[in-house]
Design an enzyme around this catalytic site. Sequence first.
Site, short mmCIF file in Angstrom:
data_model
loop_
_atom_site.label_atom_id
_atom_site.label_comp_id
_atom_site.label_asym_id
_atom_site.label_seq_id
_atom_site.Cartn_x
_atom_site.Cartn_y
_atom_site.Cartn_z
CB SER A 169 -0.95 0.01 1.21
OG SER A 169 -0.22 -0.16 2.41
CG ASP A 419 -2.97 5.16 7.94
OD1 ASP A 419 -1.82 4.80 8.23
OD2 ASP A 419 -3.39 5.18 6.76
CG HIS A 422 -0.97 4.00 4.40
ND1 HIS A 422 -1.70 3.24 5.29
CD2 HIS A 422 -0.45 3.13 3.49
CE1 HIS A 422 -1.63 1.96 4.94
NE2 HIS A 422 -0.88 1.87 3.85
#
Length: 442
Positions: A169, A419, A422
């Site tokens: 990702s 998160d 990312h």
Amino acid sequence: MLTNFPKTYQLQNDKLLLPKKEFVTYTLYALIAVALLYLFVDPAAPASSTKPSVAAPWIQEELPPPSPPPSYQGGERSRSSPQPQAVSSAATPCDYSDGEWVPDPRPPPYNGTACEAIKDGRSCMANGRADTGYLHWRWQPRRCDLPDFSPEAFLRWLRNRHMAFVGDSLARNQAESLMCLLSSWSPAELVHREEDGRFRRWVFREHNATVSIFWSPFLVKGAEKSEHAGVRYNELYLDEFDERWMSELGAIDAAVVSAGQWFRIPSIYHDGGRVVGCYGCAAELNHTETSFFAVFRDVVRRTLAEVARRHEHGGKLVALTTFSPSHFEGEWNKGAPCTKTRPYKKGEKGLGYTETEMRKIVVEEAANAAGAASSSSSTVRFAAVDVTTLANMRPDGHPGPYMRKNPFAAADGRPVQNDCLHWCMPGPVDTFNQILLQTILR
């Protein structure tokens, strides 16, 4: 004539009077000296042309990161913005891995609420993140400058080419960043999408240029751990390649490979039709405990060798983005946040052991592959895009709770998931593509 110099200007003491011939000689010498002085010295020049240096951001700790200029409307960075002046020799490649984050008052390079390539979880502003200080920093290498990203230059290079981002990702995060950077200059058309965006392809019709994303978190053939399906371990087949992307490499001119985080999850390793090791497995499985560092190095090495073998004369470029650290302040699966709102100062937070080793593996294996290619007839080029240090210094650049819209209202009293792995877009991940462009051009 000088020999008829008026007597009124002669010294009254006759003993001090010079003979006429000597007086003429000394006068000529003086005039020559004055002429030389004006010839080689510019009396109008300033004493020094050195520009005052800009103080590092931590010199004045009480000052917050600079706010956007009044004219900022959420649009792209001005194309006429002054470019940093390079200070390094053209003969010496810039080491972009060593530097610091410095304030940059300009608006981001693209509109974070309008770019359609951004996955919902990375659109921090659209999801309600109010502080925008994380948008106004740029990476300043220690011995040189990193030029601003030029979508025009990148698209000019990409004309009639196909670039693929391969990996996990974070590879997808970097690909989406590139699409937003390029789309600020030229429109892109999404021509393929499947599996929740894990495989996507865009085309820039004006340039006959293509950008693709291939989901391949292990690079080799593998099956992902799934708690929902009761699968506790990844399954990696070290001697089999992930043909979902490897089989299409013949039509790809440049591959940007980024993987690493999935290797830290408990996994079972297969090679030659048998289990050869396991990482983090329960004792009852009776498998040999194996370092995931060793497996990661083995996978990277095998992958690069296979690319070189299949496409020895294909003129490919393979760029490997180094490990991108996370910034969870605690256990990620227990709601650990990332609360910092400024980059770390230079030297404030060094790399941990895991980050150091994962970065080292990519840098070394890319160099080894490049050396092997240069000593053979291969036209495949290998290079590392070294972003680990600059990423490690940006704890403020993650979505945190803003991986979904209005997270605190939607939580309804339940813990909010964060998160801290990312990157917000725009954000630090755009710098990955600045370095990628310079890697391509040189």
